[in-house]
Design a protein around this motif. Sequence first.
Motif, PDB file in Angstrom:
ATOM      1  N   ARG A 179     -58.685 -57.997  -4.702  1.00 41.35           N
ATOM      2  CA  ARG A 179     -57.515 -58.008  -5.591  1.00 41.35           C
ATOM      3  C   ARG A 179     -56.339 -58.649  -4.872  1.00 41.35           C
ATOM      4  O   ARG A 179     -56.065 -58.342  -3.722  1.00 41.35           O
ATOM      5  CB  ARG A 179     -57.127 -56.589  -5.996  1.00 41.35           C
ATOM      6  N   PHE A 180     -55.665 -59.525  -5.579  1.00 42.94           N
ATOM      7  CA  PHE A 180     -54.414 -60.107  -5.100  1.00 42.94           C
ATOM      8  C   PHE A 180     -53.325 -59.638  -6.058  1.00 42.94           C
ATOM      9  O   PHE A 180     -53.277 -60.080  -7.203  1.00 42.94           O
ATOM     10  CB  PHE A 180     -54.474 -61.637  -5.094  1.00 42.94           C
ATOM     11  N   PRO A 181     -52.411 -58.753  -5.618  1.00 40.56           N
ATOM     12  CA  PRO A 181     -51.390 -58.238  -6.538  1.00 40.56           C
ATOM     13  C   PRO A 181     -50.472 -59.327  -7.072  1.00 40.56           C
ATOM     14  O   PRO A 181     -50.009 -59.241  -8.206  1.00 40.56           O
ATOM     15  CB  PRO A 181     -50.603 -57.226  -5.691  1.00 40.56           C
ATOM     16  N   TRP A 182     -50.218 -60.352  -6.305  1.00 46.60           N
ATOM     17  CA  TRP A 182     -49.308 -61.403  -6.750  1.00 46.60           C
ATOM     18  C   TRP A 182     -49.926 -62.249  -7.857  1.00 46.60           C
ATOM     19  O   TRP A 182     -49.207 -62.916  -8.592  1.00 46.60           O
ATOM     20  CB  TRP A 182     -48.862 -62.277  -5.584  1.00 46.60           C
ATOM     21  N   LEU A 183     -51.256 -62.222  -8.018  1.00 39.84           N
ATOM     22  CA  LEU A 183     -51.882 -62.964  -9.114  1.00 39.84           C
ATOM     23  C   LEU A 183     -51.479 -62.384 -10.462  1.00 39.84           C
ATOM     24  O   LEU A 183     -51.223 -63.120 -11.413  1.00 39.84           O
ATOM     25  CB  LEU A 183     -53.401 -62.955  -8.983  1.00 39.84           C
ATOM     26  N   GLN A 184     -51.432 -61.057 -10.551  1.00 38.29           N
ATOM     27  CA  GLN A 184     -51.021 -60.401 -11.802  1.00 38.29           C
ATOM     28  C   GLN A 184     -49.573 -60.766 -12.127  1.00 38.29           C
ATOM     29  O   GLN A 184     -49.241 -61.053 -13.270  1.00 38.29           O
ATOM     30  CB  GLN A 184     -51.171 -58.885 -11.664  1.00 38.29           C
ATOM     31  N   ASP A 185     -48.722 -60.769 -11.102  1.00 34.64           N
ATOM     32  CA  ASP A 185     -47.325 -61.135 -11.317  1.00 34.64           C
ATOM     33  C   ASP A 185     -47.203 -62.583 -11.772  1.00 34.64           C
ATOM     34  O   ASP A 185     -46.402 -62.903 -12.654  1.00 34.64           O
ATOM     35  CB  ASP A 185     -46.510 -60.916 -10.044  1.00 34.64           C
ATOM     36  N   MET A 186     -47.984 -63.464 -11.173  1.00 33.33           N
ATOM     37  CA  MET A 186     -47.952 -64.878 -11.578  1.00 33.33           C
ATOM     38  C   MET A 186     -48.398 -65.045 -13.023  1.00 33.33           C
ATOM     39  O   MET A 186     -47.809 -65.802 -13.782  1.00 33.33           O
ATOM     40  CB  MET A 186     -48.856 -65.725 -10.671  1.00 33.33           C
TER      41      MET A 186
ATOM     42  N   HIS B 259     -48.259 -62.802 -15.458  1.00 33.86           N
ATOM     43  CA  HIS B 259     -47.215 -62.292 -16.362  1.00 33.86           C
ATOM     44  C   HIS B 259     -46.009 -63.211 -16.395  1.00 33.86           C
ATOM     45  O   HIS B 259     -45.371 -63.368 -17.427  1.00 33.86           O
ATOM     46  CB  HIS B 259     -46.810 -60.875 -15.968  1.00 33.86           C
TER      47      HIS B 259
END
Length: 169
Positions: free
Chosen positions: A155-162, A164
């Motif tokens: 999991r890369f948390p910044w991928l979800q932010d990108m 959104h």
Amino acid sequence: MSAERKAPDVPQAPAAVEESPEDVTVRDAVSAPDAEGVPRRATRRFPLFTRDTARPEGGGRAAPGDAPAPARQWPILAVLLTVGLGLLLTALDVFRVGLLLIGAALVAGAVLRWVVPDVGMLAVRSRFTDIVTYGGLGLVIVLLALMMQPDPLLRFPWLQDMLHFTVDS
């Protein structure tokens, strides 16, 4: 004065010389004759028709010439059989394992290209380009397989932010 008058030097049209096709030698589509009349390359462009190609570095046989054909090309066969097994697993709905196997096969091809001096048909381009291509594509496939939904193993948390950020904007 003499009875014969010499005409001034006027360029005259050359006499028609019959040339047969065997007399003309053309090396490639972009050759031009130099001062001595010998054809030479007038440009750095590749010729229209390639007569021969240089083997890539490491493109020799992986086994001696008297060995059977599959043994001479064992590196490419190992990579292709592993990729084939990964594709079969992917077709049988074991996506993650199949894709991991495909990615691992490409990374193994990069390692083989780096370690083994003669890899046969696994050598396509220069050694550096082959290693970067096989290794890069294999690494991307492995990373995507590990991030695959449902239940990603990576999991890369910044991928979800990108995601959104791009969808909300």
